[in-house]
Scaffold this active site. Structure first.
Site, PDB file in Angstrom:
ATOM      1  N   GLY A  11       0.741  -1.395  -0.140  1.00 50.17           N
ATOM      2  CA  GLY A  11      -0.127   0.100  -0.023  1.00 50.17           C
ATOM      3  C   GLY A  11       0.874   1.266  -0.024  1.00 50.17           C
ATOM      4  O   GLY A  11       1.757   1.384   0.511  1.00 50.17           O
ATOM      5  N   ARG A  73       0.691  -5.167  -5.151  1.00 50.14           N
ATOM      6  CA  ARG A  73       0.660  -6.101  -3.955  1.00 50.14           C
ATOM      7  C   ARG A  73       1.081  -7.458  -4.443  1.00 50.14           C
ATOM      8  O   ARG A  73       1.001  -8.562  -3.979  1.00 50.14           O
ATOM      9  CB  ARG A  73      -0.851  -6.254  -3.236  1.00 50.14           C
ATOM     10  CG  ARG A  73      -1.322  -4.931  -2.866  1.00 50.14           C
ATOM     11  CD  ARG A  73      -1.773  -5.165  -1.257  1.00 50.14           C
ATOM     12  NE  ARG A  73      -2.110  -4.204  -0.535  1.00 50.14           N
ATOM     13  CZ  ARG A  73      -1.811  -3.559   0.459  1.00 50.14           C
ATOM     14  NH1 ARG A  73      -0.482  -4.040   1.042  1.00 50.14           N
ATOM     15  NH2 ARG A  73      -2.290  -2.513   1.211  1.00 50.14           N
ATOM     16  N   ASP A 104       5.113  -4.347   6.594  1.00 53.67           N
ATOM     17  CA  ASP A 104       5.561  -5.695   7.262  1.00 53.67           C
ATOM     18  C   ASP A 104       5.697  -6.959   6.077  1.00 53.67           C
ATOM     19  O   ASP A 104       6.370  -7.614   6.200  1.00 53.67           O
ATOM     20  CB  ASP A 104       4.953  -6.081   8.478  1.00 53.67           C
ATOM     21  CG  ASP A 104       3.235  -6.035   8.412  1.00 53.67           C
ATOM     22  OD1 ASP A 104       2.868  -5.543   7.162  1.00 53.67           O
ATOM     23  OD2 ASP A 104       2.621  -6.374   9.298  1.00 53.67           O
ATOM     24  N   THR A 126       4.584   2.689   6.398  1.00 58.85           N
ATOM     25  CA  THR A 126       3.049   2.154   6.608  1.00 58.85           C
ATOM     26  C   THR A 126       2.544   3.400   7.519  1.00 58.85           C
ATOM     27  O   THR A 126       3.267   3.937   8.257  1.00 58.85           O
ATOM     28  CB  THR A 126       3.080   0.887   7.403  1.00 58.85           C
ATOM     29  OG1 THR A 126       1.668   0.966   7.514  1.00 58.85           O
ATOM     30  CG2 THR A 126       4.062   0.805   8.532  1.00 58.85           C
ATOM     31  N   ASP A 128       0.211   2.493   9.162  1.00 58.03           N
ATOM     32  CA  ASP A 128      -0.409   1.751  10.342  1.00 58.03           C
ATOM     33  C   ASP A 128       0.617   2.134  11.794  1.00 58.03           C
ATOM     34  O   ASP A 128       0.258   1.861  12.881  1.00 58.03           O
ATOM     35  CB  ASP A 128      -0.483   0.444  10.101  1.00 58.03           C
ATOM     36  CG  ASP A 128      -1.135  -0.101   8.778  1.00 58.03           C
ATOM     37  OD1 ASP A 128      -1.974   1.022   8.651  1.00 58.03           O
ATOM     38  OD2 ASP A 128      -1.246  -0.894   8.240  1.00 58.03           O
ATOM     39  N   ASP A 130       3.244   0.447  12.574  1.00 56.12           N
ATOM     40  CA  ASP A 130       3.209  -1.037  13.548  1.00 56.12           C
ATOM     41  C   ASP A 130       4.507  -1.600  13.392  1.00 56.12           C
ATOM     42  O   ASP A 130       4.599  -2.889  13.782  1.00 56.12           O
ATOM     43  CB  ASP A 130       1.920  -1.790  13.257  1.00 56.12           C
ATOM     44  CG  ASP A 130       1.869  -2.142  11.670  1.00 56.12           C
ATOM     45  OD1 ASP A 130       2.810  -1.804  10.936  1.00 56.12           O
ATOM     46  OD2 ASP A 130       1.129  -3.140  11.383  1.00 56.12           O
ATOM     47  N   GLY A 171      -5.490   1.275   9.820  1.00 64.00           N
ATOM     48  CA  GLY A 171      -4.383   0.815  10.723  1.00 64.00           C
ATOM     49  C   GLY A 171      -4.377  -0.746  10.751  1.00 64.00           C
ATOM     50  O   GLY A 171      -3.639  -1.239  11.612  1.00 64.00           O
ATOM     51  N   ARG A 172      -5.228  -1.510  10.101  1.00 66.19           N
ATOM     52  CA  ARG A 172      -5.211  -2.879   9.869  1.00 66.19           C
ATOM     53  C   ARG A 172      -5.443  -3.428  11.431  1.00 66.19           C
ATOM     54  O   ARG A 172      -6.601  -2.887  11.995  1.00 66.19           O
ATOM     55  CB  ARG A 172      -4.215  -3.508   9.275  1.00 66.19           C
ATOM     56  CG  ARG A 172      -4.125  -4.582   8.478  1.00 66.19           C
ATOM     57  CD  ARG A 172      -2.686  -5.181   7.852  1.00 66.19           C
ATOM     58  NE  ARG A 172      -2.367  -4.585   6.862  1.00 66.19           N
ATOM     59  CZ  ARG A 172      -2.902  -4.614   5.602  1.00 66.19           C
ATOM     60  NH1 ARG A 172      -3.890  -5.572   5.557  1.00 66.19           N
ATOM     61  NH2 ARG A 172      -2.360  -4.074   4.632  1.00 66.19           N
TER      62      ARG A 172
HETATM   63  O1  F6P Z   1      -1.398  -1.117   5.710  1.00 60.91           O
HETATM   64  C1  F6P Z   1      -1.837   0.074   5.139  1.00 60.91           C
HETATM   65  C2  F6P Z   1      -3.432   0.057   4.829  1.00 60.91           C
HETATM   66  O2  F6P Z   1      -3.606   1.303   4.648  1.00 60.91           O
HETATM   67  C3  F6P Z   1      -4.136  -0.200   6.135  1.00 60.91           C
HETATM   68  O3  F6P Z   1      -4.238   0.505   6.983  1.00 60.91           O
HETATM   69  C4  F6P Z   1      -5.496  -0.903   5.105  1.00 60.91           C
HETATM   70  O4  F6P Z   1      -5.960  -1.835   6.097  1.00 60.91           O
HETATM   71  C5  F6P Z   1      -4.674  -1.274   4.149  1.00 60.91           C
HETATM   72  O5  F6P Z   1      -3.766  -0.838   3.762  1.00 60.91           O
HETATM   73  C6  F6P Z   1      -5.688  -1.301   2.629  1.00 60.91           C
HETATM   74  O6  F6P Z   1      -4.766  -1.838   1.893  1.00 60.91           O
HETATM   75  P1  F6P Z   1      -5.418  -1.739   0.260  1.00 60.91           P
HETATM   76  O7  F6P Z   1      -5.198  -0.363  -0.143  1.00 60.91           O
HETATM   77  O8  F6P Z   1      -4.740  -2.816  -0.274  1.00 60.91           O
HETATM   78  O9  F6P Z   1      -6.832  -1.938   0.186  1.00 60.91           O
END
Ligand code: F6P
Length: 340
Positions: A11, A73, A104, A126, A128, A130, A171-172
């Site tokens: 992301g 991804r 991560d 990130t 997040d 984390d 924030g996952r």
């Molecule tokens: O890990 C970063 C993040 O933005 C999270 O907070 C969120 O759950 C996820 O990525 C969303 O990912 P995507 O953009 O693949 O839907």
């Protein structure tokens, strides 16, 4: 080190372009290296999609969100067979090493590739916040600013209409964005994955507010909290993470039932990752980028740049991938002082 690759995977987050600009500038000017930008994360490394980058290519990008290299991804261990699937691009471009900017999932793949022989320097990225091995990650500060502004705006309309407003933030599985933006915007309650999600307690807080004459409430909900009724799991992304988002829609009717007050939901979603990075994230991204170029020049492969106190230091990729960091109890206790 003569040729250094750089890729941004997973992301996106605000500050990625500051890292790219810093790696390219430091590696070319200070260390006399060539830099090869790898497009769309691991996908570019697997498929040989690259472009040369020099100092002039990275001018004027500090303020831009996203990443000039693109991201995806895709993952060499999910969509390929590890090092074998990137070996050709490494060889064809004479890459002595690769700076891998990611969260991560990306760093875990970087660690595996480094064990297979790829020279890697990781850069933690990130919103997040984390990644345990670094005090903080770039992107988080901007996401908190965006969420805080949104909560401020939602608070005035909540007050006007005497509603409960749930604001769901990203924030996952960690509640950092929720706690920071919730404290900053004076949330009346904050629900995070690290603490039990007690909706009766939340309803009691809201009732108490009403009794004191405050007929509106703003509750910040981290996207990773357990839904009130366990249901089917969401889709899985390329790194094997569950795709989150929307739990507040399940919480709202329960809270409405418990309180008797109209309850509305705003899911902030990707707005938290977009747009111009804060000054803090530009500076941290720049420091990480310069550090990554220096560690590459010094041959400190298999490490990740980390902020420890005021310094940028190398930590091993093993340490970087060992654990994620949850919101600590003391911080959440501070947030709770202002609930209700
Ligand atoms: O890990 C970063 C993040 O933005 C999270 O907070 C969120 O759950 C996820 O990525 C969303 O990912 P995507 O953009 O693949 O839907």
């Amino acid at each position: 080190m003569n040729v250094l690759g750089i890729l941004t995977a997973g992301g996106d987050c605000p500050g990625l372009n500051a890292v790219i600009r810093a790696v390219v500038s430091r590696a070319t000017i200070e260390h006399g290296a060539e830099v090869v930008g790898i497009l769309n994360g691991w996908e570019g490394l697997m498929q040989g999609k690259v472009r040369a980058l020099d100092r002039d290519d990275v001018r004027g990008i500090l303020q831009r969100g996203g990443t000039i290299l693109g991201s995806s991804r895709m993952d060499p261990y999910v969509h390929g067979d590890g090092y074998a699937s990137i070996a050709r691009t490494v060889r064809d471009n004479g890459l002595d090493g690769v700076v891998v900017v990611g969260g991560d999932g990306t760093l875990a793949s970087a660690l595996k590739l480094s064990k297979e022989g790829l020279n890697v320097i990781g850069v933690p990225k990130t919103i997040d916040n984390d990644i345990d091995a670094t005090d903080t990650t770039f992107g988080f500060n901007t996401a908190v600013e965006i969420a805080t502004e949104a909560i401020d705006r939602i608070t005035t309309t909540a007050e006007a209409h005497h509603r409960i407003m749930l604001v769901e933030v990203m924030g996952r599985t960690r509640g950092w964005i929720a706690v920071y933006s919730g404290i900053a915007a004076g949330a009346d309650a904050i629900l995070i994955p690290e603490a039990p999600c007690d909706l009766q307690e939340c309803a009691d807080i809201i009732h108490a507010r009403h009794r004191r004459g405050h007929r509106y409430s703003v509750v910040v909900v981290a996207e990773g909290v357990e839904p009130p009724v366990a249901g089917e799991k969401g889709a899985i992304d390329a790194f094997g993470f569950e795709r989150l988002g929307g739990v507040a829609y399940q919480i709202a009717p329960v809270l409405e039932e418990l309180t008797g007050f109209e309850t509305r939901v705003t899911v902030l979603g990707h707005i938290q990752r977009g747009g111009t990075p804060s000054a803090y994230d530009r500076v941290l991204g720049t420091r990480f980028g310069v550090g990554a170029a220096d560690f590459a020049a010094e041959g400190k492969w298999g490490t990740m740049v980390a902020l420890r106190g005021r310094n940028i230091v190398p930590v091993t990729l093993e340490e970087a991938c060992a654990s994620t960091r949850g919101v600590d109890e003391k911080l959440f206790d501070t947030a709770k002082v202002f609930f209700g």
